[in-house]
Design a protein around this motif. Structure first.
Motif, PDB file in Angstrom:
ATOM      1  N   MET A  84       0.823  -1.210   0.000  1.00 43.73           N
ATOM      2  CA  MET A  84       0.000   0.000   0.000  1.00 43.73           C
ATOM      3  C   MET A  84       0.861   1.266   0.000  1.00 43.73           C
ATOM      4  N   GLU A  85       2.022   1.236   0.648  1.00 44.09           N
ATOM      5  CA  GLU A  85       2.954   2.367   0.566  1.00 44.09           C
ATOM      6  C   GLU A  85       3.383   2.587  -0.883  1.00 44.09           C
ATOM      7  N   ASP A  86       3.662   1.501  -1.593  1.00 46.82           N
ATOM      8  CA  ASP A  86       4.054   1.615  -2.999  1.00 46.82           C
ATOM      9  C   ASP A  86       2.902   2.111  -3.868  1.00 46.82           C
ATOM     10  N   VAL A  87       1.682   1.653  -3.579  1.00 50.09           N
ATOM     11  CA  VAL A  87       0.510   2.127  -4.330  1.00 50.09           C
ATOM     12  C   VAL A  87       0.356   3.637  -4.129  1.00 50.09           C
ATOM     13  N   LEU A  88       0.508   4.095  -2.891  1.00 50.10           N
ATOM     14  CA  LEU A  88       0.393   5.520  -2.598  1.00 50.10           C
ATOM     15  C   LEU A  88       1.469   6.312  -3.340  1.00 50.10           C
ATOM     16  N   LYS A  89       2.701   5.813  -3.353  1.00 48.94           N
ATOM     17  CA  LYS A  89       3.778   6.482  -4.095  1.00 48.94           C
ATOM     18  C   LYS A  89       3.428   6.599  -5.576  1.00 48.94           C
ATOM     19  N   ALA A  90       2.956   5.496  -6.145  1.00 47.74           N
ATOM     20  CA  ALA A  90       2.593   5.506  -7.562  1.00 47.74           C
ATOM     21  C   ALA A  90       1.453   6.486  -7.823  1.00 47.74           C
ATOM     22  N   TYR A  91       0.474   6.518  -6.928  1.00 47.98           N
ATOM     23  CA  TYR A  91      -0.661   7.432  -7.056  1.00 47.98           C
ATOM     24  C   TYR A  91      -0.199   8.884  -7.036  1.00 47.98           C
ATOM     25  N   GLU A  92       0.867   9.146  -6.273  1.00 47.92           N
ATOM     26  CA  GLU A  92       1.430  10.494  -6.175  1.00 47.92           C
ATOM     27  C   GLU A  92       2.453  10.783  -7.275  1.00 47.92           C
ATOM     28  N   GLY A  93       2.615   9.848  -8.227  1.00 48.16           N
ATOM     29  CA  GLY A  93       3.518  10.059  -9.351  1.00 48.16           C
ATOM     30  C   GLY A  93       4.956   9.682  -9.079  1.00 48.16           C
ATOM     31  N   GLN A  94       5.223   9.021  -7.959  1.00 48.79           N
ATOM     32  CA  GLN A  94       6.577   8.582  -7.636  1.00 48.79           C
ATOM     33  C   GLN A  94       6.748   7.124  -8.067  1.00 48.79           C
ATOM     34  N   LEU A  95       7.998   6.752  -8.297  1.00 43.07           N
ATOM     35  CA  LEU A  95       8.272   5.355  -8.607  1.00 43.07           C
ATOM     36  C   LEU A  95       8.522   4.587  -7.323  1.00 43.07           C
ATOM     37  N   PRO A  96       7.833   3.477  -7.132  1.00 44.32           N
ATOM     38  CA  PRO A  96       8.111   2.654  -5.954  1.00 44.32           C
ATOM     39  C   PRO A  96       9.511   2.063  -6.046  1.00 44.32           C
ATOM     40  N   GLU A  97      10.095   1.751  -4.892  1.00 47.66           N
ATOM     41  CA  GLU A  97      11.416   1.131  -4.885  1.00 47.66           C
ATOM     42  C   GLU A  97      11.327  -0.263  -5.483  1.00 47.66           C
ATOM     43  N   GLU A  98      12.344  -0.624  -6.274  1.00 48.11           N
ATOM     44  CA  GLU A  98      12.359  -1.959  -6.842  1.00 48.11           C
ATOM     45  C   GLU A  98      12.813  -2.958  -5.796  1.00 48.11           C
ATOM     46  N   GLU A  99      12.334  -4.163  -5.941  1.00 49.85           N
ATOM     47  CA  GLU A  99      12.691  -5.239  -5.040  1.00 49.85           C
ATOM     48  C   GLU A  99      14.176  -5.564  -5.219  1.00 49.85           C
ATOM     49  N   GLU A 100      14.918  -5.610  -4.113  1.00 54.40           N
ATOM     50  CA  GLU A 100      16.338  -5.944  -4.197  1.00 54.40           C
ATOM     51  C   GLU A 100      16.543  -7.447  -4.275  1.00 54.40           C
ATOM     52  N   VAL A 101      15.780  -8.183  -3.494  1.00 58.35           N
ATOM     53  CA  VAL A 101      15.834  -9.641  -3.481  1.00 58.35           C
ATOM     54  C   VAL A 101      14.396 -10.127  -3.409  1.00 58.35           C
ATOM     55  N   SER A 102      14.038 -11.003  -4.325  1.00 58.27           N
ATOM     56  CA  SER A 102      12.669 -11.523  -4.286  1.00 58.27           C
ATOM     57  C   SER A 102      12.564 -12.592  -3.209  1.00 58.27           C
ATOM     58  N   ALA A 103      11.351 -12.839  -2.765  1.00 57.02           N
ATOM     59  CA  ALA A 103      11.116 -13.885  -1.772  1.00 57.02           C
ATOM     60  C   ALA A 103      11.534 -15.240  -2.334  1.00 57.02           C
ATOM     61  N   TYR A 104      11.345 -15.419  -3.640  1.00 51.18           N
ATOM     62  CA  TYR A 104      11.754 -16.670  -4.273  1.00 51.18           C
ATOM     63  C   TYR A 104      13.267 -16.841  -4.193  1.00 51.18           C
ATOM     64  N   ASP A 105      14.002 -15.774  -4.531  1.00 52.66           N
ATOM     65  CA  ASP A 105      15.464 -15.832  -4.443  1.00 52.66           C
ATOM     66  C   ASP A 105      15.908 -16.096  -3.011  1.00 52.66           C
ATOM     67  N   PHE A 106      15.243 -15.471  -2.053  1.00 52.50           N
ATOM     68  CA  PHE A 106      15.582 -15.670  -0.648  1.00 52.50           C
ATOM     69  C   PHE A 106      15.333 -17.113  -0.226  1.00 52.50           C
ATOM     70  N   ALA A 107      14.238 -17.704  -0.730  1.00 52.50           N
ATOM     71  CA  ALA A 107      13.946 -19.109  -0.417  1.00 52.50           C
ATOM     72  C   ALA A 107      15.035 -20.023  -0.972  1.00 52.50           C
ATOM     73  N   LEU A 108      15.506 -19.735  -2.176  1.00 54.40           N
ATOM     74  CA  LEU A 108      16.601 -20.529  -2.752  1.00 54.40           C
ATOM     75  C   LEU A 108      17.866 -20.386  -1.924  1.00 54.40           C
ATOM     76  N   PHE A 109      18.128 -19.155  -1.456  1.00 55.43           N
ATOM     77  CA  PHE A 109      19.274 -18.899  -0.594  1.00 55.43           C
ATOM     78  C   PHE A 109      19.163 -19.715   0.698  1.00 55.43           C
ATOM     79  N   GLU A 110      17.986 -19.717   1.316  1.00 52.62           N
ATOM     80  CA  GLU A 110      17.774 -20.462   2.551  1.00 52.62           C
ATOM     81  C   GLU A 110      17.918 -21.970   2.314  1.00 52.62           C
ATOM     82  N   LYS A 111      17.469 -22.438   1.154  1.00 49.10           N
ATOM     83  CA  LYS A 111      17.558 -23.859   0.850  1.00 49.10           C
ATOM     84  C   LYS A 111      19.010 -24.318   0.790  1.00 49.10           C
ATOM     85  N   GLU A 112      19.878 -23.457   0.236  1.00 47.09           N
ATOM     86  CA  GLU A 112      21.321 -23.783   0.145  1.00 47.09           C
ATOM     87  C   GLU A 112      21.912 -23.870   1.529  1.00 47.09           C
TER      88      GLU A 112
END
Length: 112
Positions: A84-112
């Motif tokens: 919702m913070e990102d939706v509000l930013k977009a609504y105000e014309g700002q770009l939301p921050e991009e994801e640095e690490v996806s949950a999927y990537d983090f799960a692969l990291f944890e699996k290792e």
């Protein structure tokens, strides 16, 4: 959020789903929506086939309503707050921050 589930070797696994575009339908309403209106839009998800979220915008006069139906297995209270913070930013014309690490990537990291 773009996940689906499969059963592999008797185990349920989460698999990323490639989605090119998220399209959100906008509907102009003739009457102001109430709680029952939105409740009727909630329906079960098929974890093997469905995209596990639904978003729709509704307008009535000068009001805009965001309908969100997201399966709890991919989206919790903290996720909702960040989203919702990102939706509000977009609504105000700002770009939301991009994801640095996806949950999927983090799960692969944890699996290792």
């Amino acid at each position: 959020m773009n996940s689906r589930f499969e059963i592999r070797d008797g185990t349920v696994v989460q698999i990323p789903r490639e989605i090119d575009d998220v399209r959100i339908h906008v509907t102009e309403l003739q009457n102001e929506p109430d709680r029952d209106f939105f409740q009727r839009l909630v329906k079960p998800f098929d974890l093997n086939r469905d995209i596990l979220y639904r978003f729709e915008l509704f307008t009535f006069k000068d009001q805009t309503f965001l309908f969100m139906d997201v399966h709890h297995i991919i989206f919790d209270g903290l996720s909702e707050s960040i989203f919702m913070e990102d939706v509000l930013k977009a609504y105000e014309g700002q770009l939301p921050e991009e994801e640095e690490v996806s949950a999927y990537d983090f799960a692969l990291f944890e699996k290792e």
